[in-house]
Design a protein around this motif. Structure first.
Motif, PDB file in Angstrom:
ATOM      1  N   LEU A   1       0.828  -1.206   0.000  1.00  0.00           N
ATOM      2  CA  LEU A   1       0.000   0.000   0.000  1.00  0.00           C
ATOM      3  C   LEU A   1       0.866   1.261   0.000  1.00  0.00           C
ATOM      4  O   LEU A   1       0.525   2.263  -0.652  1.00  0.00           O
ATOM      5  N   LYS A   2       1.955   1.204   0.711  1.00  0.00           N
ATOM      6  CA  LYS A   2       2.865   2.351   0.749  1.00  0.00           C
ATOM      7  C   LYS A   2       3.453   2.612  -0.634  1.00  0.00           C
ATOM      8  O   LYS A   2       3.519   3.777  -1.076  1.00  0.00           O
ATOM      9  N   GLN A   3       3.850   1.560  -1.334  1.00  0.00           N
ATOM     10  CA  GLN A   3       4.438   1.736  -2.660  1.00  0.00           C
ATOM     11  C   GLN A   3       3.391   2.219  -3.667  1.00  0.00           C
ATOM     12  O   GLN A   3       3.694   3.049  -4.530  1.00  0.00           O
ATOM     13  N   ILE A   4       2.170   1.735  -3.532  1.00  0.00           N
ATOM     14  CA  ILE A   4       1.115   2.199  -4.436  1.00  0.00           C
ATOM     15  C   ILE A   4       0.853   3.686  -4.230  1.00  0.00           C
ATOM     16  O   ILE A   4       0.635   4.442  -5.189  1.00  0.00           O
ATOM     17  N   LYS A   5       0.865   4.126  -2.971  1.00  0.00           N
ATOM     18  CA  LYS A   5       0.666   5.555  -2.685  1.00  0.00           C
ATOM     19  C   LYS A   5       1.770   6.389  -3.321  1.00  0.00           C
ATOM     20  O   LYS A   5       1.505   7.440  -3.924  1.00  0.00           O
TER      21      LYS A   5
END
Length: 1122
Positions: A617-621
């Motif tokens: 989720l952090k990388q997608i953000k």
């Protein structure tokens, strides 16, 4: 003499012409030193048994046929219980073991061989479908030619069918029983009876005569019998050869013993045995030569493809079974010649015969000359127009490669490589096996064993994956990675599922001495890796290959689950790292974000891998904040949508992360909008970019997520209003604001309709009706194509859900029919205006219904046949004369078997045909046959017979309609482009859009416009319309001029799909070599995307040996070898 009444069962041409040189060899005496053949049907008087009195013969016959078969004076007799009484009936029923049937016949032969042979002769006659019976006096007093001529007159004149061509499981079993009977007969007689110079002479003579008949049934049946007889004799010859070798070794061993220990009596016995075996071998060779020269060399070029296929199939068996005798150029040349046969069925038999030879690597030295001469032809057959032939050709080329890599040039290999991108999956899979064998097979066992202990990028697959990437890049078909993976899936699964090696190649730095991957190679590897993940998770081919999802077997389902668990466990850990490394590359990120949709998301919870979810989720953000490209943002939005599924326990965690992300962007959007509106005309590029970038991100998410609680519509409305009032709003912002507003309205409608489903139905229906009306005004034909396309898509979805066997009474099918009925109502009552559009709709519907054949066989209905029931809803919108035209087009797709079917599964076809026949019975041309009507309709037509001069004009005009023309091929108006991922595949436009038919500006469909506007005359239905106008206004125009104009102007829409039909002609001895030098139209067009560096193939031509090189084989053919 053959009577004219037998035309149904006889061929129209003299199909028994033979090579002059081969014919002369039949009359030559046998090689000196071998026994002369006894005259067929006339055994030597010394061997013939004395004739018995009628009473004694009857007693013998009764004794030897006490088991149920009886014959008195050549007539079949029925016993009281109705059991089979002839060999034909016994073999047809197949209830008795074939060996016991043959043993009974051998016993009868020992008692009276004339009666037994008469039984066998009648067996062959009856197996040909002849109703006649050869009597004992005919057998004893008439020559074979006279008997065959007599039997020719006994055929059933009302039917051209015979046992080998009759449909149904019973007759398929009969064929196998027939072949088995002949094989068992020779096997049981191989030690004595076949050497009596009577039985085999009689049978071979009879079969030779029958195979030379002009009656197809005789020729087909006798050729099959003769070829199976030859196969059985080859087996006998092989056994004799083995016994000879064994006897010779024993003789040599005994003779080499010391004189005191040598057994002279044993030497004499072995010498006598060797001599006897040699005599038997010579006799068998004489029999085989008689069959080969008397039957094979004539029938392998018969006009009937089935007969040619039988010959080629059996010669392949002989060469494989007894390669020492038959695997030489004297026999291989027949297979090589027949590779150019016009019929795919025969070419297929050639390839399969060669496959059985090339499978045995020990035979390669004997095939070397053949390979050199016919390799080019075999490689060219990989593009055969018959897909089955192309598949077998690729497999044969693969076998040649396996046996000798030097046999194929680089150009030969490249011709096969590109077929991995073929839309036809069996062709692509066969090409994938060739590619795997050529590029990915390891040939060094020691190196393989050393590398097998390594893992990851240093494993054996490391270099192979690099090689696959290079192949993919060099092919320059980058948008077809899914096709490449699917082609290799069956042969290279171990390589394609090595995701650990792929991710290490992407994440780790190259070791010392290893060349680093370029940016293009990394992009290609990521694309291929994503395709392998999809193939493993979904377990079905990509869109465009196959006829839909099939039901997986239990084993396949287990493999799918295991693969999905494996890839999920691996990429849950590695995907965040891959996104982190390639976060700046939009193309790579968009591909990588496809991976989570194939996860088993439960593993996040069951495997306690929530920390890896947080990392993802952090990388997608980060990706969302860094990119504004539409494909990247849509991939991020889709990934959030998948991870937020309510069925998974991780939904709350993902929903919180998504809400925080949206909060940030909404807040940023609101502030940037205020700044932009306050600045007004003084806004700079930064203000515009801030609004546009945040609005793009929010619009992409609004597509898949309900963001109505953030009230994006308000600020979007303000932007649009400002743009309308002041006209200074940038176009990109306007587009994004409109799209975002559109999504907001749709989400609001979803909420409203969920609470009150029917509240807005009427208004929405009016919108759809108005939309259809406007599209019809713009282009009637394209509108009709859109309607039929939507029905086809609904039908495909229903087939994927319920399978091909649809319940025609179900609510889903009724719903599609109801929609079709409503669509039909939108065409209105003026059939003249919508004439061409409705006809085009029917054409597309018919092509869709017969697009695919049933995999079970042609006797089963096509998978889409039920669509005809939907299509019949539009039949009422056809003009009467157009129904006839559409019906004629429908008949092009029908076989005689289809027309005769009356089972429930064929009801849609029956219903549709009836809907086209209704209203057209009193037309001059019969709907069913295209010829004059039956007596009933003729009587009916007499009531309203037109004047003689009018009738003459009509008949002359009908003779020149497009339905009766074959010299004009016309093009179809451009089809409506199909959307991506559509379930209905449409043919690409075959003509430029500028050449499409334009609607006249005057009143659509008016008769003056049609008469004077040449563009309207180009319509595929223009000819019948023009005939009506000629009858109404004959005085105002010159009929002959109009007729001449129509001949050049009228184009038939349906004629474009007609395939060339090749006549089955007899390849006579004079024209055979000329035919071989003709250009054979047997090359298909593979649906390959364009490639800049792929060379154009030269026109395929047959490849033969130099005609000046004459090879004299042992049989003295004196023909050019190849």
């Amino acid at each position: 003499f053959i009577t004219s009444q037998l035309t149904l069962v006889m061929d129209s041409t003299n199909e028994t012409t033979a090579h002059s040189d081969a014919g002369s060899e039949l009359e030559e005496t046998e090689v000196k030193g071998k026994r002369k053949r006894g005259r067929p049907g006339r055994p030597p008087s010394t061997n013939k048994k004395p004739r018995k009195s009628p009473g004694e013969k009857s007693r013998i016959e009764a004794g030897i046929r006490g088991t149920g078969r009886g014959r008195a004076n050549g007539h079949p007799q029925q016993n009281g219980e109705g059991e089979p009484v002839t060999l034909f009936e016994v073999v047809k029923l197949g209830k008795s073991a074939m060996q016991s049937v043959v043993d009974d016949w051998i016993e009868s032969y020992k008692q009276d061989r004339d009666i037994a042979l008469l039984d066998l002769i009648n067996f062959f006659i009856q197996c040909s479908g002849c109703r006649g019976t050869v009597r004992i006096e005919m057998f004893r007093n008439m020559q074979n030619a006279e008997i065959i001529r007599k039997m020719t007159e006994e055929f059933d004149e009302d039917s051209g069918d015979y046992p080998l061509t009759m449909p149904g499981p019973q007759w398929k079993k009969f064929r196998s029983n027939f072949c088995e009977f002949i094989g068992v007969l020779i096997r049981q007689c191989q030690y004595s009876i076949i050497y009596d110079e009577y039985m085999m002479d009689t049978v071979i003579s009879l079969l030779t005569g029958l195979s030379d008949s002009q009656v197809r049934a005789f020729r087909h049946t006798s050729t099959l019998a003769a070829m199976k007889l030859m196969t059985a004799l080859v087996n006998v010859a092989l056994n004799l050869s083995i016994h000879q070798d064994n006897t010779q070794r024993q003789y040599e061993a005994e003779r080499n013993k010391m004189i005191g220990k040598r057994a002279n009596e044993r030497l004499e016995l072995l010498l006598q045995k060797r001599k006897e075996l040699q005599e038997n071998q010579d006799e068998i060779e004489n029999m085989m030569n008689s069959i080969f020269k008397g039957i094979f060399v004539h029938r392998y070029r018969d006009a009937i493809a089935e007969i040619r296929a039988i010959c080629i199939e059996e010669i392949g068996v002989w060469m494989k079974m007894y390669s020492d005798a038959f695997l030489n150029d004297s026999y291989l040349k027949y297979v090589g010649w027949t590779l150019h046969d016009r019929q795919g069925e025969v070419r297929l038999k050639c390839l399969k015969a060669l496959q059985s030879l090339y499978t045995n690597r020990e035979l390669f030295p004997k095939l070397e000359l053949f390979t050199n001469r016919f390799k080019d032809r075999i490689v060219s057959m990989t593009l055969d127009k018959e897909y089955d032939v192309a598949v077998e050709a690729i497999r044969l080329v693969t076998l040649i490669l396996h046996g000798s890599e030097e046999a194929l040039s680089n150009e030969d290999c490249e011709n096969v490589y590109h077929l991995v991108y073929s839309a036809h999956r069996p062709v692509a899979v066969a090409a994938g096996e060739f590619l795997h064998k050529k590029l990915f097979s390891r040939h060094d066992p020691q190196a393989e064993e050393a590398l097998a202990k390594r893992r990851g990028r240093n494993s054996p697959n490391g270099n192979l994956i690099r090689m696959l990437v290079l192949f993919f890049l060099e092919s320059e078909l980058h948008e077809h990675a899914a096709y490449l993976v699917d082609s290799l899936w069956e042969s290279s699964q171990e390589l394609l599922k090595d995701w650990e090696c792929m991710t290490e190649l992407l994440l780790e730095e190259p070791v010392q001495g290893e060349e680093a991957m370029s940016d293009r190679q990394e992009s290609a590897l990521i694309e291929l890796m994503v395709c392998t993940i999809r193939q493993a998770a979904e377990a079905h081919p990509p869109v465009g290959r196959g006829t839909g999802k099939r039901v997986l077997t239990a084993k396949e389902r287990k493999t799918q689950i295991d693969d999905r668990n494996k890839l999920t466990e691996h990429f849950i850990i590695t995907l965040p790292m891959l996104l982190s490394k390639y976060s700046a590359d939009a193309e790579k990120v968009a591909n990588l974000l496809q991976i989570p949709q194939y996860f088993d998301l439960e593993i996040y919870s069951t495997g306690r891998m929530e920390k890896h979810l947080d990392a993802l989720l952090k990388q997608i953000k980060f990706v969302v904040e860094k990119h504004v490209e539409s494909d990247v943002l849509e991939a991020c939005s889709k990934t959030y949508s998948i991870l937020c599924s309510e069925e998974y326990t991780i939904q709350n965690r993902v929903d919180i992360a998504r809400s925080q992300l949206i909060d940030e962007f909404v807040d940023r959007f609101n502030h940037s909008v205020e700044d932009l509106l306050q600045e007004g005309e003084e806004a700079d590029d930064d203000d515009i970019y801030n609004v546009l970038s945040t609005l793009k991100r929010l619009t992409s998410f609004h597509n898949a997520h309900d963001l109505t609680k953030w009230d994006l519509f308000g600020n979007c409305y303000r932007l649009l209003k400002t743009g309308i009032e002041h006209g200074a709003m940038p176009e990109q912002i306007v587009v994004q604001a409109l799209q975002c507003s559109h999504y907001s309205i749709l989400w609001q409608l979803v909420k409203i309709t969920d609470g009150s489903p029917s509240k807005y139905y009427n208004d929405y229906g009016d919108i759809i009706k108005e939309t259809l009306s406007k599209t019809r005004q713009i282009d009637k034909i394209q509108c009709a194509k859109t309607l039929i396309l939507s029905l086809q898509q609904l039908f495909n979805e229903l087939v994927q859900e319920q399978g091909p066997n649809l319940d025609r009474t179900s609510a889903h099918v009724s719903g599609i029919k109801e929609l079709a009925r409503r669509f039909a109502l939108t065409f209105g009552l003026d059939q003249i205006k919508t004439r061409e559009a409705v006809a085009t709709l029917h054409k597309d519907g018919i092509e869709f219904a017969f697009k695919y054949q049933n995999q079970k066989g042609q006797e089963y209905p096509p998978p889409n046949l039920a669509f005809l029931e939907v299509l019949s809803e539009f039949s009422s919108k056809l003009l009467r004369q157009d129904k006839k035209t559409v019906h004629s087009y429908l008949e092009k797709f029908l076989t005689e078997q289809m027309m005769e079917r009356r089972e429930d599964v064929w009801l849609p076809l029956i219903s549709y045909r009836n809907s086209l026949v209704t209203g057209g019975e009193d037309d001059r041309m019969s709907v069913n046959s295209g010829s004059s009507s039956s007596k009933t309709s003729s009587v009916r037509n007499k009531k309203g017979r037109p004047p003689l001069h009018k009738k003459r004009v009509e008949d002359e005009s009908l003779d020149n309609t497009w339905l009766n023309r074959t010299d004009t091929m016309i093009q179809t108006p451009g089809p409506l482009p199909a959307p991506q991922l559509t379930s209905t595949v449409l043919r690409e436009n075959s003509r430029p859009m500028g050449e499409q038919i334009q609607e006249p500006e005057s009143e659509h469909g008016s008769e003056p416009d049609f008469l004077h506007n040449p563009q309207m005359q180009i319509s595929w239905l223009g000819q019948p319309k023009l005939e009506d106008l000629n009858r109404k206004d004959r005085t105002g125009m010159n009929y002959m001029k109009v007729r001449t104009g129509v001949r050049h102007a009228v184009r038939g829409l349906m004629e474009e799909d007609a395939e060339p039909i090749f006549e089955d002609v007899m390849m006579s001895s004079r024209s055979q070599l000329e035919d071989m030098n003709e250009e054979f139209e047997d090359t298909m067009v593979i649906d390959l995307p364009p490639s800049r560096n792929r060379r154009e193939r030269a026109e395929l031509r047959p490849d033969f040996f130099d005609s000046a090189a004459i090879i004299e084989d042992d049989s003295g053919f004196g023909m050019p070898m190849f």
